[in-house]
Write an enzyme that holds these catalytic residues in place. Structure first.
Site, PDB file in Angstrom:
ATOM      1  N   ASP A   1      -4.087 -10.017 -13.130  1.00  0.00           N
ATOM      2  CA  ASP A   1      -2.914 -10.067 -12.254  1.00  0.00           C
ATOM      3  C   ASP A   1      -2.311  -8.694 -11.985  1.00  0.00           C
ATOM      4  O   ASP A   1      -1.360  -8.587 -11.216  1.00  0.00           O
ATOM      5  CB  ASP A   1      -1.853 -10.975 -12.888  1.00  0.00           C
TER       6      ASP A   1
ATOM      7  N   SER B   1       3.722 -12.699  -6.792  1.00  0.00           N
ATOM      8  CA  SER B   1       2.581 -13.616  -6.793  1.00  0.00           C
ATOM      9  C   SER B   1       3.063 -15.036  -6.521  1.00  0.00           C
ATOM     10  O   SER B   1       4.056 -15.489  -7.101  1.00  0.00           O
ATOM     11  CB  SER B   1       1.864 -13.572  -8.146  1.00  0.00           C
TER      12      SER B   1
ATOM     13  N   GLN C   1      -5.793 -14.732  -5.146  1.00  0.00           N
ATOM     14  CA  GLN C   1      -4.342 -14.759  -5.272  1.00  0.00           C
ATOM     15  C   GLN C   1      -3.702 -14.591  -3.901  1.00  0.00           C
ATOM     16  O   GLN C   1      -4.134 -13.749  -3.104  1.00  0.00           O
ATOM     17  CB  GLN C   1      -3.848 -13.647  -6.194  1.00  0.00           C
TER      18      GLN C   1
END
Length: 285
Positions: free
Chosen positions: A205, A227, A277
């Site tokens: 991430d 995110s 993502q």
């Protein structure tokens, strides 16, 4: 903060406290940031799901949504729901909660390993991690305001920048927004597969959404970024404490949102995971 302490603190994040059957509590990392790092929540939620699964089953995918910013001052409670228990596949859904509200949902699928048809993309030709640029030092030299905060947050990780669109990578009209870097956990994670899965999920991430900005003349400070969801397909086991290439591309951005895809290769060219993502990339007024 020493590298040894940083690694110990990272591993400690994955050691969840059992509150009750299928109910766990995760500790918080030391941070000066106002919200919990998304990779931490994802990694802890995955660990909670793994705790409820027979070791004969291995996670092959996880799909998740970030709902609310996490509060770094209080622990996160992870509630696991056993959706399916089959002979070949198992499914778990994990709700991460704080202050009585869900902040994150994860659904993970597990499979008993089996043989089957095989193929994979080829790894791109890139410089070795030893010849790539330390990302934190690069940000320090560029005067990035968050460089020191990221240096503390990534203290347990090694990140080496290979290049991005217009900055080190050859032009590719078919993929105008790209970024590549090498990543690993600095230190020995041991041989527990869960530790490597959690550490990789945590690290996956740290940069993926940044690939959505590579085609644009903006800096992260000029964009509100968050995110929205995070998905990982685990193709086969690998060590998160050895260098892996994060080959990132953003196929589209529109409406204040950007989508990024990441292929994960080990140094020998094996494609071991794929990550996706979508996030908020709203230009600040």
């Amino acid at each position: 903060m020493s590298e040894e302490t940083s690694l110990e603190e990272l591993v400690a994040l994955f050691d969840l406290e059992t509150i009750d059957t299928d109910l766990y509590r995760g500790r918080q990392a030391r941070t000066t940031r106002p919200r919990v790092f998304g990779g931490q929540v994802a990694a802890q939620a995955l660990c909670a799901g793994i705790h409820t699964v027979d070791p004969a089953y291995v996670v092959h995918s996880m799909h998740s949504y970030f709902l609310l910013p996490g509060d770094p001052q209080v622990p996160i409670v992870y509630d696991v729901e056993r959706i399916r228990d089959g002979r070949s596949f198992l499914t778990r859904r994990v709700a991460a909660r704080q202050h009585g509200r869900p902040i994150y949902y994860l659904t993970a699928n597990f499979q008993v390993p089996e043989d089957g048809l095989e193929h994979q993309d080829l790894m791109p030709d890139v410089v070795d991690p030893e010849d790539a640029v330390d990302m934190v030092e690069m940000m320090r030299r560029a005067g990035t305001p968050e460089a020191e905060a990221l240096a503390k947050e990534w203290a347990a990780l090694g990140a080496r920048w290979v290049g991005s669109s217009g900055r080190g990578l050859p032009e590719d009209p078919e993929h105008p927004s790209r970024s590549r870097l090498w990543l690993r956990v600095d230190g020995d994670l041991g041989d527990d597969p869960t530790a490597h899965l959690a550490a990789f999920t945590y690290a996956s991430d740290i940069s993926l959404l940044g690939a959505t900005l590579s085609a644009h003349p903006v800096t992260p400070e000029q964009v509100q970024m968050a995110s929205l969801d995070h998905t990982i397909w685990f193709h086969q086991p690998f060590r998160a404490d050895e260098w892996w290439l994060y080959d990132q591309v953003s196929p589209a951005a529109r409406g204040g949102r950007g989508l990024a895809l990441g292929r994960v290769f080990t140094r020998d060219g094996t494609l071991v995971a794929t990550v996706a993502q979508e996030g908020l990339i709203r230009p600040r007024q």
